[in-house]
Write a protein that holds these residues in place. Structure first.
Motif, PDB file in Angstrom:
ATOM      1  N   LEU A   1      -2.761 -12.970  -2.862  1.00 29.29           N
ATOM      2  CA  LEU A   1      -4.163 -12.730  -3.204  1.00 29.29           C
ATOM      3  C   LEU A   1      -4.307 -11.571  -4.180  1.00 29.29           C
ATOM      4  CD1 LEU A   1      -5.806 -13.189   0.317  1.00 29.29           C
ATOM      5  CD2 LEU A   1      -5.926 -14.768  -1.627  1.00 29.29           C
ATOM      6  N   ALA A   2      -3.483 -10.552  -4.026  1.00 30.95           N
ATOM      7  CA  ALA A   2      -3.546  -9.406  -4.933  1.00 30.95           C
ATOM      8  C   ALA A   2      -3.225  -9.817  -6.365  1.00 30.95           C
ATOM      9  CB  ALA A   2      -2.586  -8.314  -4.461  1.00 30.95           C
ATOM     10  N   GLU A   3      -2.263 -10.722  -6.518  1.00 34.17           N
ATOM     11  CA  GLU A   3      -1.922 -11.206  -7.859  1.00 34.17           C
ATOM     12  C   GLU A   3      -3.047 -12.057  -8.433  1.00 34.17           C
ATOM     13  OE1 GLU A   3       1.766 -13.207  -7.275  1.00 34.17           O
ATOM     14  OE2 GLU A   3       2.947 -11.348  -7.114  1.00 34.17           O
TER      15      GLU A   3
ATOM     16  N   PHE B   1      -9.931  -3.041  -8.030  1.00 33.72           N
ATOM     17  CA  PHE B   1     -10.239  -4.044  -7.009  1.00 33.72           C
ATOM     18  C   PHE B   1      -9.393  -3.727  -5.777  1.00 33.72           C
ATOM     19  CE2 PHE B   1     -10.041  -7.954  -4.658  1.00 33.72           C
ATOM     20  CZ  PHE B   1     -11.286  -8.517  -4.825  1.00 33.72           C
ATOM     21  N   THR B   2     -10.057  -3.556  -4.651  1.00 35.45           N
ATOM     22  CA  THR B   2      -9.376  -3.217  -3.400  1.00 35.45           C
ATOM     23  C   THR B   2      -9.408  -4.414  -2.468  1.00 35.45           C
ATOM     24  OG1 THR B   2     -10.109  -0.927  -3.663  1.00 35.45           O
ATOM     25  CG2 THR B   2      -9.273  -1.564  -1.500  1.00 35.45           C
ATOM     26  N   LEU B   3      -8.257  -4.793  -1.961  1.00 38.84           N
ATOM     27  CA  LEU B   3      -8.125  -5.978  -1.120  1.00 38.84           C
ATOM     28  C   LEU B   3      -7.921  -5.564   0.337  1.00 38.84           C
ATOM     29  CD1 LEU B   3      -7.802  -9.147  -1.506  1.00 38.84           C
ATOM     30  CD2 LEU B   3      -5.336  -8.719  -1.359  1.00 38.84           C
TER      31      LEU B   3
ATOM     32  N   ASP C   1       0.842  -2.789   8.189  1.00 35.67           N
ATOM     33  CA  ASP C   1       2.217  -2.588   8.632  1.00 35.67           C
ATOM     34  C   ASP C   1       3.114  -2.219   7.451  1.00 35.67           C
ATOM     35  OD1 ASP C   1       2.718  -4.967   7.288  1.00 35.67           O
ATOM     36  OD2 ASP C   1       2.653  -6.187   9.105  1.00 35.67           O
ATOM     37  N   GLU C   2       4.404  -1.990   7.733  1.00 33.50           N
ATOM     38  CA  GLU C   2       5.328  -1.527   6.705  1.00 33.50           C
ATOM     39  C   GLU C   2       5.490  -2.539   5.573  1.00 33.50           C
ATOM     40  OE1 GLU C   2       6.692   1.414   6.334  1.00 33.50           O
ATOM     41  OE2 GLU C   2       5.584   2.111   8.104  1.00 33.50           O
ATOM     42  N   ASP C   3       5.441  -3.838   5.889  1.00 36.77           N
ATOM     43  CA  ASP C   3       5.591  -4.856   4.845  1.00 36.77           C
ATOM     44  C   ASP C   3       4.436  -4.817   3.857  1.00 36.77           C
ATOM     45  OD1 ASP C   3       7.970  -5.728   5.886  1.00 36.77           O
ATOM     46  OD2 ASP C   3       7.064  -7.309   7.103  1.00 36.77           O
ATOM     47  N   VAL C   4       3.236  -4.561   4.359  1.00 39.41           N
ATOM     48  CA  VAL C   4       2.073  -4.459   3.477  1.00 39.41           C
ATOM     49  C   VAL C   4       2.160  -3.179   2.643  1.00 39.41           C
ATOM     50  CG1 VAL C   4      -0.436  -4.224   3.393  1.00 39.41           C
ATOM     51  CG2 VAL C   4       0.604  -5.838   4.986  1.00 39.41           C
ATOM     52  N   LEU C   5       2.546  -2.078   3.299  1.00 39.56           N
ATOM     53  CA  LEU C   5       2.650  -0.813   2.579  1.00 39.56           C
ATOM     54  C   LEU C   5       3.693  -0.886   1.472  1.00 39.56           C
ATOM     55  CD1 LEU C   5       2.532   1.694   5.599  1.00 39.56           C
ATOM     56  CD2 LEU C   5       0.660   1.093   4.055  1.00 39.56           C
ATOM     57  N   ALA C   6       4.724  -1.741   1.659  1.00 38.16           N
ATOM     58  CA  ALA C   6       5.826  -1.834   0.696  1.00 38.16           C
ATOM     59  C   ALA C   6       5.476  -2.656  -0.543  1.00 38.16           C
ATOM     60  CB  ALA C   6       7.055  -2.438   1.390  1.00 38.16           C
ATOM     61  N   LEU C   7       4.273  -3.202  -0.609  1.00 33.33           N
ATOM     62  CA  LEU C   7       3.900  -4.009  -1.765  1.00 33.33           C
ATOM     63  C   LEU C   7       3.689  -3.163  -3.024  1.00 33.33           C
ATOM     64  CD1 LEU C   7       1.394  -6.534  -0.107  1.00 33.33           C
ATOM     65  CD2 LEU C   7       3.780  -6.941  -0.796  1.00 33.33           C
ATOM     66  N   GLY C   8       3.624  -1.869  -2.871  1.00 26.45           N
ATOM     67  CA  GLY C   8       3.528  -1.001  -4.039  1.00 26.45           C
ATOM     68  C   GLY C   8       2.127  -0.775  -4.552  1.00 26.45           C
ATOM     69  N   LYS C   9       1.120  -1.162  -3.792  1.00 24.32           N
ATOM     70  CA  LYS C   9      -0.269  -0.948  -4.196  1.00 24.32           C
ATOM     71  C   LYS C   9      -0.760   0.405  -3.693  1.00 24.32           C
ATOM     72  CE  LYS C   9      -0.520  -5.208  -5.768  1.00 24.32           C
ATOM     73  NZ  LYS C   9      -0.662  -5.491  -7.219  1.00 24.32           N
TER      74      LYS C   9
END
Length: 294
Positions: free
Chosen positions: A21-23, A6-8, A39-47
């Motif tokens: 939402l990813a959870e 599933f891609t968000l 942005d960097e905060d989104v990239l840092a979520l580990g997905k």
């Protein structure tokens, strides 16, 4: 399985909500959309990161120097009634001038066509002239009370999908993205070189998400910024003088503008395809496959 596949979609300044939402959805990947960035905060979520990439747009610094290498399309004017032995046919009436511009660079008497729609006969080139300043074709030796059209080549100067999103989302003064056509060797080299650099500069990307490769489906707007001609399977926006000449060499006959405008139907997917249309699809598909493989 409770997670994965599933891609968000996400964007800048949306990290906390994206995480939530990813959870909830069990998403294992995040992607950007047209007009958005991660942005960097989104990239840092580990997905996993899916990055949209558009090979033939978003580089105005290149195409503004090569505006004769934008994609092109054959357009059909309105039918104009001749009330005397001469009639003027305006080219751009009913078309969106921010999206389309007549090709005045290639010889119109070689690549355009004037048709007497009352009889279906092609008007000889010596009986019409182009007024490039007014974007009007002057037809002489016209038959009174007959209707005339012009089929003409036009440059696509605003990427149709970015244009749709721009207008729908009211992006205001955001720069219009100009598309380009890889059928031209210089632009083709630019596209492949640029993509190679992007791959090296984007180590955070797990999957490159191509939403378009080289050509768009048919999406033409009218003067009021409304959809005028739309065909999700259409191949109208793939033409150029160079490609037309190469087609003639390979297939042994020359295509007419009418083979593209189709009396105003623009070869809709709901019409039975004719030989010329099938041959053009075969010709263009071979070119696309070769470059897609690369």
């Amino acid at each position: 399985m409770s997670t994965g596949r599933f891609t968000l979609p996400s964007e800048e300044n949306f990290a906390e909500k994206t995480k939530e939402l990813a959870e909830l959805w069990g998403a294992d990947a995040i992607r950007n959309s047209d007009g958005t960035h991660l942005d960097e905060d989104v990239l840092a979520l580990g997905k996993k990161i899916y990055s949209a990439y558009f090979p033939t747009r978003a580089h105005n610094e290149w195409i503004t120097l090569h505006m004769d290498e934008t994609p092109q399309v054959y357009l059909l004017t309105d039918r104009i009634l001749a009330e005397s032995d001469a009639v003027d046919v305006p080219l751009m009436d009913g078309f969106f001038e921010e999206q389309l511009k007549p090709n005045r660079d290639a010889d119109p008497h070689r690549y355009w066509e004037v048709v007497d729609r009352t009889t279906g006969e092609v008007v000889p080139p010596e009986q019409w002239t182009l007024d490039a300043g007014e974007d009007t074709v002057h037809v002489t030796a016209a038959v009174p009370m007959h209707e005339y059209t012009v089929s003409f080549l036009a440059y696509i100067i605003w990427d149709p999908v970015e244009m749709y999103n721009h207008l729908t989302n009211d992006w205001g003064d955001k720069e219009h993205e100009i598309p380009f056509d890889i059928y031209h060797p210089a632009t083709r080299k630019f596209v492949f070189d640029t993509f190679a650099r992007w791959l090296k500069d984007s180590p955070q990307t797990d999957v490159v998400r191509f939403t378009t490769f080289f050509y768009q489906f048919t999406l033409l707007f009218d003067a009021k910024r409304r959809e005028k001609v739309v065909d999700w399977f259409g191949c109208a926006c793939t033409v150029s003088p160079r490609a037309l000449d190469d087609f003639e060499k390979e297939y042994g006959y020359r295509l007419r503008p009418e083979d593209f405008v189709d009396g105003g139907a623009y070869n809709s997917a709901w019409r039975v395809p004719r030989k010329a249309q099938r041959d053009w699809i075969d010709f263009l598909s071979g070119f696309v496959r070769k470059n897609f493989k690369q």
